[in-house]
Write a protein that holds these residues in place. Structure first.
Motif, PDB file in Angstrom:
ATOM      1  N   HIS A 104      12.574 -10.572   1.456  1.00 49.91           N
ATOM      2  CA  HIS A 104      12.805  -9.688   2.605  1.00 49.91           C
ATOM      3  C   HIS A 104      12.104  -8.349   2.356  1.00 49.91           C
ATOM      4  O   HIS A 104      12.731  -7.282   2.390  1.00 49.91           O
ATOM      5  CB  HIS A 104      14.309  -9.475   2.819  1.00 49.91           C
ATOM      6  N   ALA A 105      10.805  -8.400   2.112  1.00 50.13           N
ATOM      7  CA  ALA A 105      10.033  -7.200   1.783  1.00 50.13           C
ATOM      8  C   ALA A 105      10.086  -6.160   2.882  1.00 50.13           C
ATOM      9  O   ALA A 105       9.944  -4.953   2.627  1.00 50.13           O
ATOM     10  CB  ALA A 105       8.588  -7.594   1.487  1.00 50.13           C
ATOM     11  N   GLU A 106      10.280  -6.595   4.132  1.00 50.19           N
ATOM     12  CA  GLU A 106      10.293  -5.633   5.225  1.00 50.19           C
ATOM     13  C   GLU A 106      11.448  -4.647   5.118  1.00 50.19           C
ATOM     14  O   GLU A 106      11.405  -3.536   5.677  1.00 50.19           O
ATOM     15  CB  GLU A 106      10.367  -6.372   6.577  1.00 50.19           C
ATOM     16  N   LEU A 107      12.489  -5.016   4.378  1.00 51.49           N
ATOM     17  CA  LEU A 107      13.633  -4.124   4.245  1.00 51.49           C
ATOM     18  C   LEU A 107      13.325  -2.907   3.369  1.00 51.49           C
ATOM     19  O   LEU A 107      13.954  -1.865   3.511  1.00 51.49           O
ATOM     20  CB  LEU A 107      14.819  -4.895   3.651  1.00 51.49           C
ATOM     21  N   ALA A 141      25.964  -4.804  -5.118  1.00 51.71           N
ATOM     22  CA  ALA A 141      25.162  -4.599  -6.322  1.00 51.71           C
ATOM     23  C   ALA A 141      25.114  -5.866  -7.159  1.00 51.71           C
ATOM     24  O   ALA A 141      24.054  -6.246  -7.673  1.00 51.71           O
ATOM     25  CB  ALA A 141      25.737  -3.435  -7.132  1.00 51.71           C
ATOM     26  N   ASP A 142      26.253  -6.533  -7.312  1.00 49.90           N
ATOM     27  CA  ASP A 142      26.296  -7.768  -8.101  1.00 49.90           C
ATOM     28  C   ASP A 142      25.420  -8.842  -7.462  1.00 49.90           C
ATOM     29  O   ASP A 142      24.743  -9.608  -8.162  1.00 49.90           O
ATOM     30  CB  ASP A 142      27.737  -8.263  -8.225  1.00 49.90           C
ATOM     31  N   TYR A 143      25.436  -8.899  -6.143  1.00 49.77           N
ATOM     32  CA  TYR A 143      24.627  -9.911  -5.456  1.00 49.77           C
ATOM     33  C   TYR A 143      23.140  -9.666  -5.693  1.00 49.77           C
ATOM     34  O   TYR A 143      22.377 -10.606  -5.964  1.00 49.77           O
ATOM     35  CB  TYR A 143      24.929  -9.883  -3.948  1.00 49.77           C
ATOM     36  N   LEU A 144      22.709  -8.402  -5.590  1.00 48.45           N
ATOM     37  CA  LEU A 144      21.292  -8.096  -5.793  1.00 48.45           C
ATOM     38  C   LEU A 144      20.857  -8.359  -7.233  1.00 48.45           C
ATOM     39  O   LEU A 144      19.745  -8.811  -7.498  1.00 48.45           O
ATOM     40  CB  LEU A 144      21.016  -6.640  -5.427  1.00 48.45           C
ATOM     41  N   LEU A 145      21.774  -8.064  -8.185  1.00 45.08           N
ATOM     42  CA  LEU A 145      21.457  -8.349  -9.587  1.00 45.08           C
ATOM     43  C   LEU A 145      21.345  -9.850  -9.830  1.00 45.08           C
ATOM     44  O   LEU A 145      20.501 -10.302 -10.613  1.00 45.08           O
ATOM     45  CB  LEU A 145      22.535  -7.749 -10.499  1.00 45.08           C
ATOM     46  N   ALA A 146      22.192 -10.596  -9.145  1.00 49.16           N
ATOM     47  CA  ALA A 146      22.178 -12.052  -9.335  1.00 49.16           C
ATOM     48  C   ALA A 146      21.043 -12.721  -8.567  1.00 49.16           C
ATOM     49  O   ALA A 146      20.689 -13.874  -8.830  1.00 49.16           O
ATOM     50  CB  ALA A 146      23.521 -12.646  -8.900  1.00 49.16           C
ATOM     51  N   ASN A 147      20.464 -11.993  -7.601  1.00 52.53           N
ATOM     52  CA  ASN A 147      19.381 -12.549  -6.778  1.00 52.53           C
ATOM     53  C   ASN A 147      18.203 -11.580  -6.754  1.00 52.53           C
ATOM     54  O   ASN A 147      17.940 -10.920  -5.731  1.00 52.53           O
ATOM     55  CB  ASN A 147      19.881 -12.823  -5.358  1.00 52.53           C
TER      56      ASN A 147
END
Length: 262
Positions: free
Chosen positions: A20-23, A7-13
Motif C-alpha cells: 500500500h505504497a500510496e499511503l 503497531a504490533d500489526y505493522l511489525l508483524a506485517n
C-alpha cells in the motif's frame, strides 16, 4: 484497534506499506523543530541527519583520542630512551623523575626505593621512607590517581621543588636529590609539606605507582614508590585511564631493579 495493536500489526506485517505504497504519501508526522507537520520521508531524512551528526561527533572523539595516544606514545619512547641510556645507577632515580617532568610535562615527580643492595643504602633516594609508605605501596595493585589527602610521599615532591629552586645554576639535579632527606617524616604533615619553601603551589592531585621487582613473584616484590603531583586537581583523577602509568611503572621498575641485591 488501539495504538498498540496497530503497531504490533505493522511489525508483524512489514510488507504492508510495500503493498500500500500510496499511503506513505498521506502520512504526516510532527516536526520536532516546529509546529508544522512533515511527511514520513522528510521525518526519516531528519532522523538520518541526526544520526549522522551523532556518528560524526563520535568519530571526531575517536580521532582526538587517537592523536592523544600517539602523542603519549611518542613521549613514552623519548622517556624510555633517556632511562635506558643512563649508565650511572646512582643517577638513575633522578633521570627517571626528571624525565617525567620534562618529557610528560608533569609538574612534580619523585621516587624512593628500599631494600637496595649495600652500596646504595645511604643514597638520598632511599631516605625518608616510613613503614606506612611501604605498606601502602605493597597494597597498590594498580596506580593510584586522585586527590592528595596528605600522603607522606607528597613530601618528596615538596623537598624536590624547594631544592631545585634554591640550587645554584647547574646544580639543580644534585641538590634536589640531596635535599630530599631534609623533608619531615611525619605523615600527618604531608598536606602542609606540599608547599615548597619557595612558596610553590600545593599539590592537589597525585599519582602513586608501586615499583615491583620483575624477577620476583607478587609476594613482597614491591621495592619502591614513584609519585607524581600537580596543583591542578584534575591532572590526576580517579576516573582516568592508567594504562600508560602502568607502563611507566613497569619500565621504571625494570631499570631500578639493578639497585637491588642479587
Amino acid at each position: 484497534m488501539n495504538d498498540r495493536e496497530v503497531a504490533d500489526y505493522l511489525l508483524a506485517n512489514p510488507e504492508f506499506f510495500a503493498d500500500h505504497a500510496e499511503l506513505l504519501a498521506t502520512i504526516r508526522l510532527a516536526n520536532p523543530h516546529g509546529k508544522a507537520a512533515v511527511s514520513l520521508q522528510e521525518r526519516q531524512m531528519e532522523m538520518l541527519r541526526d544520526k549522522n551528526k551523532l556518528l560524526e561527533r563520535r568519530l571526531a572523539e575517536l580521532l582526538r583520542y587517537g592523536h592523544e595516544n600517539d602523542s603519549i606514545s611518542a613521549k613514552f619512547n623519548r622517556w624510555t630512551a633517556r632511562v635506558m641510556a643512563e649508565r650511572d645507577p646512582y643517577a638513575l632515580p633522578r633521570t627517571i623523575s626528571h624525565g617525567l617532568r620534562e618529557v610528560f610535562d608533569v609538574p612534580q615527580a619523585a621516587l624512593r626505593v628500599w631494600d637496595v643492595a649495600e652500596p646504595y643504602l645511604q643514597a638520598d633516594f632511599t631516605r625518608q621512607v616510613g613503614e606506612e609508605v611501604r605498606i601502602f605501596a605493597g597494597s597498590l595493585a594498580t596506580p593510584y590517581c586522585g586527590a592528595n589527602t596528605g600522603f607522606e610521599a607528597a613530601q618528596w615532591l615538596a623537598s624536590t621543588v624547594s631544592a631545585v629552586s634554591a640550587a645554584p645554576p647547574g646544580e639543580g639535579s644534585g641538590a634536589s636529590e640531596a635535599a630530599n632527606a631534609t623533608s619531615g617524616a611525619n605523615g600527618a604533615s604531608g598536606a602542609n609539606a606540599t608547599h615548597g619553601a619557595n612558596g610553590s603551589e600545593a599539590i592537589e592531585s597525585i599519582s602513586l605507582i608501586a615499583l615491583r621487582d620483575p624477577e620476583r613473584d607478587e609476594t613482597g616484590n614491591v621495592f619502591g614508590l614513584l609519585v607524581m603531583g600537580s596543583a591542578d586537581p584534575r591532572r590526576f583523577h580517579d576516573g582516568m585511564a592508567t594504562d600508560f602509568l602502568t607502563q611507566i611503572g613497569t619500565l621504571a621498575s625494570a631499570a631500578l631493579s639493578r639497585l637491588l641485591p642479587r
